[in-house]
Design an enzyme around this catalytic site. Sequence first.
Site, PDB file in Angstrom:
ATOM      1  N   ARG A 103       1.026  -1.349  -0.474  1.00  0.00           N
ATOM      2  CA  ARG A 103       0.187   0.249  -0.179  1.00  0.00           C
ATOM      3  C   ARG A 103       0.414   1.098   0.235  1.00  0.00           C
ATOM      4  NH1 ARG A 103      -5.343   1.465   3.507  1.00  0.00           N
ATOM      5  NH2 ARG A 103      -5.419  -0.267   2.028  1.00  0.00           N
ATOM      6  N   HIS A 130      -7.784   0.456  -5.969  1.00  0.00           N
ATOM      7  CA  HIS A 130      -7.535  -0.106  -5.857  1.00  0.00           C
ATOM      8  C   HIS A 130      -8.298  -1.737  -5.763  1.00  0.00           C
ATOM      9  CE1 HIS A 130      -7.345  -1.780  -0.990  1.00  0.00           C
ATOM     10  NE2 HIS A 130      -8.688  -0.875  -0.751  1.00  0.00           N
ATOM     11  N   GLN A 133      -9.763  -4.525  -3.346  1.00  0.00           N
ATOM     12  CA  GLN A 133     -11.069  -3.899  -2.942  1.00  0.00           C
ATOM     13  C   GLN A 133     -12.272  -4.341  -4.267  1.00  0.00           C
ATOM     14  OE1 GLN A 133     -12.047  -2.474   0.133  1.00  0.00           O
ATOM     15  NE2 GLN A 133     -14.564  -3.068  -0.298  1.00  0.00           N
ATOM     16  N   ASP A 221     -16.985   6.484  -0.875  1.00  0.00           N
ATOM     17  CA  ASP A 221     -16.078   6.653  -0.457  1.00  0.00           C
ATOM     18  C   ASP A 221     -15.581   7.615  -0.202  1.00  0.00           C
ATOM     19  OD1 ASP A 221     -13.345   5.295   0.538  1.00  0.00           O
ATOM     20  OD2 ASP A 221     -12.954   5.462  -1.786  1.00  0.00           O
ATOM     21  N   CYS A 261     -16.016   1.410   0.363  1.00  0.00           N
ATOM     22  CA  CYS A 261     -15.780   0.129   0.859  1.00  0.00           C
ATOM     23  C   CYS A 261     -15.220   0.514   1.919  1.00  0.00           C
ATOM     24  CB  CYS A 261     -14.441   0.481  -0.050  1.00  0.00           C
ATOM     25  SG  CYS A 261     -13.862   2.248  -0.076  1.00  0.00           S
ATOM     26  N   ARG A 289     -13.367  -8.976   2.245  1.00  0.00           N
ATOM     27  CA  ARG A 289     -11.766  -9.197   1.317  1.00  0.00           C
ATOM     28  C   ARG A 289     -10.893  -9.660   1.638  1.00  0.00           C
ATOM     29  NH1 ARG A 289     -10.231  -3.763   1.484  1.00  0.00           N
ATOM     30  NH2 ARG A 289      -7.752  -4.611   1.344  1.00  0.00           N
TER      31      ARG A 289
HETATM   32  N1  NVA Z   1     -10.456   6.023  -1.543  1.00  0.00           N
HETATM   33  C1  NVA Z   1      -9.649   5.888  -0.002  1.00  0.00           C
HETATM   34  C2  NVA Z   1      -9.799   4.045   0.580  1.00  0.00           C
HETATM   35  C3  NVA Z   1      -9.750   3.966   1.676  1.00  0.00           C
HETATM   36  C4  NVA Z   1      -9.730   2.155   1.611  1.00  0.00           C
HETATM   37  C5  NVA Z   1      -8.622   6.052   0.355  1.00  0.00           C
HETATM   38  O1  NVA Z   1      -7.493   6.368  -0.889  1.00  0.00           O
HETATM   39  O2  NVA Z   1      -7.971   6.507   0.856  1.00  0.00           O
HETATM   40  N1   CP Z   2     -10.850  -0.933   2.356  1.00  0.00           N
HETATM   41  C1   CP Z   2      -9.963  -0.470   2.855  1.00  0.00           C
HETATM   42  O1   CP Z   2      -8.627  -1.115   1.773  1.00  0.00           O
HETATM   43  O2   CP Z   2     -10.263  -0.759   4.508  1.00  0.00           O
HETATM   44  P1   CP Z   2      -8.071  -0.287   5.410  1.00  0.00           P
HETATM   45  O3   CP Z   2      -7.849   1.301   4.836  1.00  0.00           O
HETATM   46  O4   CP Z   2      -8.858   0.182   6.567  1.00  0.00           O
HETATM   47  O5   CP Z   2      -7.517  -1.339   4.793  1.00  0.00           O
END
Ligand code: NVA
Ligand code: CP
Length: 309
Positions: A103, A130, A133, A221, A261, A289
């Site tokens: 990540r 992502h 997800q 989201d 998500c 997930r």
């Molecule tokens: N769009 C959000 C998703 C978190 C799972 C982010 O990138 O923070």
């Molecule tokens: N939806 C998702 O990826 O959640 P986290 O940021 O908690 O991993």
Amino acid sequence: MKKDFLSILDIDECELESIVADAVRLKRLKSAGTAHEFLRGRSLGMIFEKASTRTRVSFEVGMSDLGGHALFLNPQDMQLGRGEEIRDTARVLARYVDAVMIRAYSHAAIEEFARYADVPVVNGLSDRLHPCQVLADIMTLSERFGDLHGLKLAWVGDGNNVCNSWILSAALTGMEVAVASPPRYRPKDEIVDQARAAGGKVTVVADPEEAVRDADVLYTDIWVSMGDEQERAERLQALKGYTIDSRLLARASPDALVMHCLPAHRGEEITDEVMEGPQSIVWDQAENRLHAQKALLVRLIAGGMTSTE
Ligand code: NVA
Ligand code: CP
């Protein structure tokens, strides 16, 4: 040849179907308490530049369920945080572990890592995409609808990383993806173009009511993703009117499902009433997930499940 999962388009329709089928099987095995150690003795390195609840826990528990081991790696505690190059870290880690999940802020950094690592690399979220997800989301919708061809998903709000992965998945699932975003926060044209070039039906409009008309699924989201914190005030201003509330939900198909998500900011992109309401399937998404990623890891590391029971 090792295979990475950096984008949902790294798998084809056939592989998607088979991963979802394996995920459903793994879900059943887990709930029956049947051992399913398809990755016994295997290790997954997990590098997290950003916060996570679901991704971290589901990958870690997933590896444990599969008889393997997951290592949580914080770049600040690694030499990466002191300037060791990605290409060097990638080659070294690949000598220890069987796959790496990353990540990261920058999608390009994940691509660079994957270029140098000799083991499969999984995108656990970048500024651009992502895919894990959306893999779990597709599993969740398959459980509800069976065949997804011809269904319409309306994305309401920020055209962000999760939105991009949904757009790219349109060709794979045969679903129509209709995005409603304010002009400044529309998904990037290149993503929409890529999805259309792959055969996906994608529309982008400004009006949420237009996007949700006849939609079978509404998705949103958070408005301020990780990395966008400095733009919070402008985003809240621009995205006003893009909340999924009961009034907007009533404009979709009757019994449309609502997805998020997570994490959610109730009162911004979604109301508490809708999130807690009977059409919300957000907890199933979060659970899946685990199952979807287990199926993905078994495929990437071991080539697939060896037994079907
Ligand atoms: N769009 C959000 C998703 C978190 C799972 C982010 O990138 O923070
Ligand atoms: N939806 C998702 O990826 O959640 P986290 O940021 O908690 O991993």
